[in-house]
Design an enzyme around this catalytic site. Sequence first.
Site, PDB file in Angstrom:
ATOM      1  N   LEU A  87       0.821  -1.202   0.000  1.00 40.81           N
ATOM      2  CA  LEU A  87       0.000   0.000   0.000  1.00 40.81           C
ATOM      3  C   LEU A  87       0.859   1.259   0.000  1.00 40.81           C
ATOM      4  CD1 LEU A  87      -2.591  -1.048   2.744  1.00 40.81           C
ATOM      5  CD2 LEU A  87      -2.925  -1.096   0.262  1.00 40.81           C
ATOM      6  N   ASP A 138       2.503  -6.216   2.555  1.00 40.91           N
ATOM      7  CA  ASP A 138       3.111  -5.311   3.529  1.00 40.91           C
ATOM      8  C   ASP A 138       3.632  -6.018   4.777  1.00 40.91           C
ATOM      9  OD1 ASP A 138       2.689  -2.503   2.467  1.00 40.91           O
ATOM     10  OD2 ASP A 138       0.630  -3.254   2.365  1.00 40.91           O
ATOM     11  N   GLU A 154       6.388  -4.285  12.465  1.00 39.43           N
ATOM     12  CA  GLU A 154       6.063  -3.468  13.629  1.00 39.43           C
ATOM     13  C   GLU A 154       4.575  -3.142  13.719  1.00 39.43           C
ATOM     14  OE1 GLU A 154       8.108   0.366  15.575  1.00 39.43           O
ATOM     15  OE2 GLU A 154       7.163   0.779  13.650  1.00 39.43           O
ATOM     16  N   ASP A 155       3.889  -3.087  12.582  1.00 38.02           N
ATOM     17  CA  ASP A 155       2.483  -2.687  12.607  1.00 38.02           C
ATOM     18  C   ASP A 155       1.565  -3.734  13.221  1.00 38.02           C
ATOM     19  OD1 ASP A 155       2.763  -0.126  11.477  1.00 38.02           O
ATOM     20  OD2 ASP A 155       2.898  -0.983   9.465  1.00 38.02           O
ATOM     21  N   ARG A 201      -4.840   5.299  10.174  1.00 42.25           N
ATOM     22  CA  ARG A 201      -4.832   3.854  10.413  1.00 42.25           C
ATOM     23  C   ARG A 201      -5.264   3.470  11.833  1.00 42.25           C
ATOM     24  NH1 ARG A 201      -1.467   1.216   6.533  1.00 42.25           N
ATOM     25  NH2 ARG A 201      -2.030   2.152   4.525  1.00 42.25           N
ATOM     26  N   HIS A 232       1.907   7.135   9.559  1.00 37.20           N
ATOM     27  CA  HIS A 232       1.894   6.734  10.965  1.00 37.20           C
ATOM     28  C   HIS A 232       2.589   7.789  11.817  1.00 37.20           C
ATOM     29  CE1 HIS A 232       1.777   2.356   9.410  1.00 37.20           C
ATOM     30  NE2 HIS A 232       0.609   2.589   9.987  1.00 37.20           N
ATOM     31  N   CYS A 252       9.881   0.348  11.249  1.00 35.23           N
ATOM     32  CA  CYS A 252       8.778  -0.580  11.000  1.00 35.23           C
ATOM     33  C   CYS A 252       9.235  -1.940  10.489  1.00 35.23           C
ATOM     34  CB  CYS A 252       7.755   0.026  10.057  1.00 35.23           C
ATOM     35  SG  CYS A 252       8.382   0.611   8.497  1.00 35.23           S
TER      36      CYS A 252
END
Length: 258
Positions: free
Chosen positions: A19, A62, A67-68, A133, A163, A248
């Site tokens: 994305l 992704d 980390e997300d 997000r 972010h 990330c």
Amino acid sequence: MPSKKALIRRPGPRLAEGLVTHLEREDVDVDLAVEQWEAYAQALRAHGWETVEVEPADDCPDAVFVEDAVVVFRNVALITRPGAESRRGETAGVEEAVARLGCSVNWIWEPGTLDGGDVLKVGDTVYVGRGGRTNAAGVQQLRAAFEPLGARVVAVPVSRVLHLKSAVTALPDGTVIGHIPKVDRPSLFPRFLSVPEESGAHVVLLGGDRLLMAASAPRTADLLTDLGFEVVVVDISEFEKLEGCVTCLSVRLRELYA
């Protein structure tokens, strides 16, 4: 002794389909990205970090941005519910990895959304980006999970980047750094240092005064070197095309106990 384990996840074959929200899409060289990821992992290991590789999620472009999928405070791992529905398949493998490491596991539940990239920990203060997000319910659930452990949770507006940690990270002494055009409210941080490049806002604390940074921020690297920090540089150009940064690509676990 504090732990030094870092969760990482190898880029999948569909990485180039990742994305993009705030950037124009560019072609991503997946083979080069794999080489850059391996160099990033090696840089962590060279500075005393044990890398723990999460099971691949090749159907999720992704997933390398591991980390997300989780936020860890003390010994509690909060499995996220990513704001982009296409990313929700990334969390299962990360949940298995943190459980194997002995974390107590909690979850973000519908209607909450939370991306780990929206969470910046500075000591016991946990800044949470409220933006594209991560929603208000996600912030509330994170607060409910971490405040009983001694965290002070501070919500921060995010509108100019993907972010919170696309805009700001923190130095070892707790000073928050960011590139002013990308930071909504720098006044929310007690100590703030402006840096000259957008990617200069992204540092990983390797231990002591050592900072991991992207090669795309040489002026910021010079600034931080002048301030007495030891800067370790990695090239992550292919991930930057997908709004990725050095933070990330790993989850650093510093407070695990058996």
